[in-house]
Design an enzyme around this catalytic site. Structure first.
Site, PDB file in Angstrom:
ATOM      1  N   HIS A   1     -17.750  22.999   9.557  1.00  0.00           N
ATOM      2  CA  HIS A   1     -16.299  22.954   9.740  1.00  0.00           C
ATOM      3  C   HIS A   1     -15.944  22.480  11.157  1.00  0.00           C
ATOM      4  CE1 HIS A   1     -12.141  24.480   8.886  1.00  0.00           C
ATOM      5  NE2 HIS A   1     -12.127  24.591  10.199  1.00  0.00           N
ATOM      6  N   GLU A   2     -16.527  23.123  12.143  1.00  0.00           N
ATOM      7  CA  GLU A   2     -16.208  22.751  13.533  1.00  0.00           C
ATOM      8  C   GLU A   2     -16.732  21.357  13.861  1.00  0.00           C
ATOM      9  OE1 GLU A   2     -14.016  24.421  14.841  1.00  0.00           O
ATOM     10  OE2 GLU A   2     -14.179  26.205  13.585  1.00  0.00           O
TER      11      GLU A   2
ATOM     12  N   GLU B   1      -7.428  19.516  10.281  1.00  0.00           N
ATOM     13  CA  GLU B   1      -7.997  20.416   9.285  1.00  0.00           C
ATOM     14  C   GLU B   1      -8.514  19.637   8.074  1.00  0.00           C
ATOM     15  OE1 GLU B   1      -8.214  23.406  10.412  1.00  0.00           O
ATOM     16  OE2 GLU B   1      -8.919  24.546   8.689  1.00  0.00           O
TER      17      GLU B   1
ATOM     18  N   HIS C   1     -14.012  18.950  12.951  1.00  0.00           N
ATOM     19  CA  HIS C   1     -13.012  18.830  14.025  1.00  0.00           C
ATOM     20  C   HIS C   1     -13.554  17.990  15.185  1.00  0.00           C
ATOM     21  CE1 HIS C   1      -9.923  21.504  12.519  1.00  0.00           C
ATOM     22  NE2 HIS C   1     -10.765  22.531  12.375  1.00  0.00           N
TER      23      HIS C   1
END
Lengths: 492, 492
Positions: free
Chosen positions: A254-255, A284, A258
């Protein structure tokens, strides 16, 4: 030097200082000794004061009057500078100072109230926060809708009504899917322990596989994983728990989504107002498509299963199909951050409706706990058992973040659109994912979306990349197909 | 608000921003990804510009005109603010910018020239640096001595003539001691390997034993050990080499001396202009007394020997006396940073005389290499074999640090004075040190010197703590006694 040049030179220095403030935030969550908190607060206040003074500098208004942008990127720069200037000048300094002070206090009270399971103890300071944020919203809105004005901080161009329309279309289909899935038997979770050093080693490999450039970033541990920075210094964090390797694995992916977005922005935009992601929602969309549509796909989890076996030996899961089912296990729970793909957006919609009503004065803080619990029971079919599992679970409102929550679900909607287009553009995507090769997917996202930074407003950006005006349909189709197959539901 | 209050509020915010700049420097040496260097340069320039603008703010001059200090600390604050204001306003902005640019370039050229063993390649840019720094010195000196003006950045109140007087008194006695010691047989060095994790574990223990507060700091590795920050966030670094545990051990104790000084400053002075060490020389007196007079004492090395045995097992040294001799081994070498207590100051005096002559126009860069080599041969009795062992060994001049070198030796002189007083104040010091108990020594330093921060000028500070006007005599007496005993010399 033209007015445009002066403006850009000024903005560039402001962006450099903003990067520094971001680095301090990273340090605070990863490296800072605990005894340094009070001094750090004063340091942060000092650099925030410098940033505010620069953003509201009267020369910015003068330059903006005569500045002529040389090209599309220049026009986007002016748009972003104007937005930051308006934001900084519309809110009176004493109101901004009071908000900073009260939210700092409120965060501590929220943490205590959550530990004590006592919403009543949090209520007075939350009432203050809500009142101050409504005052700020009114100053920003200049006669328009308060909540719409707040949304601009996170999702430029979005409106509460527009989001409500999307969410209202999603809710019945998600609720029906959820009910159908939970009606069927599902797998159990994993049984640990999973060595935490091996988890971190795997995390580093996953970040690299998903395109994170370690020469311009680093991976550390933090209590709450986050990504920080832009340009050539974008750092990520993750966490480990011995009994749950998925927390580390999917937080990392997830990170990485980003961070890879920030790392992919055209270097020509570095340290300029468009040299970062287009909005929280678009950001997101990247973290979610990396984590879910790619990271939780059958193809990729097949590759991941083999890596898990290498890292942890036989951990009691027989084959890749079983592993895929466990990765995508749908089960009841109160906590948003632990929710699966099917239920996550229901958690967001609940918060969106409540916070919009709070900001518009249609809901009072005194009625918030009841409103939360009623809505939760209606959407999830069981009662909230304690405030830490209900309206005290998230930090956001205590620190004055109103308008932030919906961007999580917008990100999912955008990810749905992008995923649909990506599948068309890369027909053999599953073959690549099954080999642990993410370059086709991340390359497409980089080329079609990420490299542009904040060149265009969020909706335009998603539409240009996905080829269609964003709607909830692709996300819902994807979820129904994926979980329908996983849980053996009849085709609708 | 009085003018004094305004001034202090302004200074406090400036100090907070300076702390942030310091933290960035720490990050750069410990955590920053290598690809972020260029962007970090721009970020540093942005915050330095903010700091310069604040220090030279015309309101500071106005406030200073009418500000009335409430007490001794207030007078010291005004003194420090005035000094920073004069410093910031006397040097023209374009000169400061050129120095920043040329020294940045010069540092790279120095590193390359050192690698290539080619002083001629470094000479042109060093000539530029020297010319620019002389111009800066003239602006600062306002008709006075250029080198004296530069010294004020590092050692307020010091003069080149005053330092020369001390150094001239030291040189013959040090040279005689050196010759006598090297005429005697000495021990060999240690034979590795020494596990680097065990070294770091020991380093943490040593920092703690010497009074470093880890709740307000942290210890990391860096290529060149340093201490950074003040108030409640003071971080240290060290390094490890498998074949030389002393590098890690004594770097750690040295940096702990610097850091413990900062940590001990009265919290009432935190984030104010006097909330840090009094000068580079006084700072170095703390790092040196921790490292040498305490850390290399017979009493403490006895305790350390036992800890080394615990950490590394039998490492081929029979007993504590032999260990003490090895710790204090005197041997020939070209490199300042590797020099022992007997020879270190000779390295400094060489640099002091050369840099003072460069700044006063009495020595040309074209003649620097020859001047260095001649002086080295005269003082050390053997020839410099290559530039990296000679005038290219230190980074200082390439980055424009003229006036910094003598503070290292002044620190040793001050440490000598403080050590003499400490021995009188704590008669059973050796018993404490032999038990690994540093609290008596560090407590005395904290109480008599460290807590005052920059309340008084350096010389006053040392005199108040040691009870005598600083002279070189206590240091020389200590060295002659210690190394006389170690090397079996006849008493003078």
């Amino acid at each position: 030097m033209t007015a445009y040049d002066d403006l850009m030179a000024h903005a560039r220095q402001t962006m450099a200082l903003a990067q520094i403030a971001g680095r301090l935030g990273w340090d605070q969550e990863t490296m800072m000794p605990r005894g340094a908190a009070a001094q750090r607060g004063e340091e942060m206040a000092a650099i925030e004061a410098v940033l505010h003074a620069r953003r509201s500098d009267p020369r910015v208004a003068e330059w903006l009057e005569t500045a002529e942008a040389p090209d599309e990127a220049g026009r986007a720069q002016l748009r972003e500078i104007r937005r930051a200037y308006d934001r900084a000048t519309r809110v009176p300094a004493d109101l901004a100072a009071r908000i900073a002070q009260v939210t700092s206090e409120a965060q501590g009270k929220w943490a205590q109230a959550r530990a004590d399971e006592d919403f009543a103890a949090f209520r007075p300071v939350l009432e203050e926060v809500v009142a101050l944020k409504r005052e700020e919203g009114a100053a920003l809105a200049q006669g328009g809708d308060i909540y719409d004005a707040m949304l601009q901080d996170y999702e430029p161009g979005a409106t509460g009504a527009g989001i409500a329309e999307i969410f209202d279309a999603m809710r019945p289909r998600l609720a029906a899917l959820r009910a159908a899935v939970l009606d069927r038997p599902g797998p159990d979770g994993l049984r640990g322990p999973f060595d935490e050093r091996a988890q971190m080693k795997l995390a580093r490999r996953l970040a690299r596989v998903f395109g994170y450039d370690f020469s311009r970033g680093r991976l550390d541990k933090a209590v709450h994983p986050f990504s920080s920075g832009s340009g050539s210094d974008v750092r990520i964090t993750t966490r480990t728990a011995e009994d749950d390797p998925f927390n580390c694995i999917y937080s990392t992916i997830h990170e990485t989504g980003h961070a890879a977005y920030e790392q992919a922005v055209d270097p020509a935009y570095a340290l300029t107002p468009i040299g970062h992601g287009a909005s929280m929602g678009v950001h997101e969309s990247q973290s979610r498509i990396y984590e879910n549509q790619l990271g939780r796909s059958r193809a990729f989890t097949g590759w991941l299963f083999a890596r898990m076996r290498e890292a942890f030996g036989d951990f009691g899961v027989a084959d890749a199909d079983s592993f895929y089912a466990i990765v995508n296990r749908v089960h009841n729970g109160y906590i948003r951050t632990e929710a699966d793909e099917v239920q996550y957006n229901l958690h967001i919609m609940l918060r969106f409706d409540l916070e919009r009503a709070l900001m518009r004065g249609e809901l009072q803080v005194a009625d918030l706990e009841t409103a939360w619990n009623d809505r939760f029971a209606a959407d999830f079919g069981y009662a909230v058992d304690k405030p830490s599992n209900g309206c005290l679970q998230d930090v956001h409102w205590s620190v004055g973040l109103f308008g932030y929550f919906p961007t999580y679900a917008l990100g999912n909607v955008y990810a749905g659109c992008l995923h649909q287009a990506l599948r068309q553009a890369v027909p053999d995507l599953d073959t690549q994912l099954a080999a642990g090769d993410l370059s086709g997917a991340t390359g497409w996202l980089r080329e079609n979306l990420q490299r542009h930074g904040a060149l265009r407003p969020p909706l335009e950006m998603i539409e240009a990349a996905s080829g269609v005006a964003p709607t909830e349909a692709p996300l819902l189709d994807y979820l129904e197909e994926k979980f329908g197959a996983l849980y053996g539901l009849k085709a609708a």
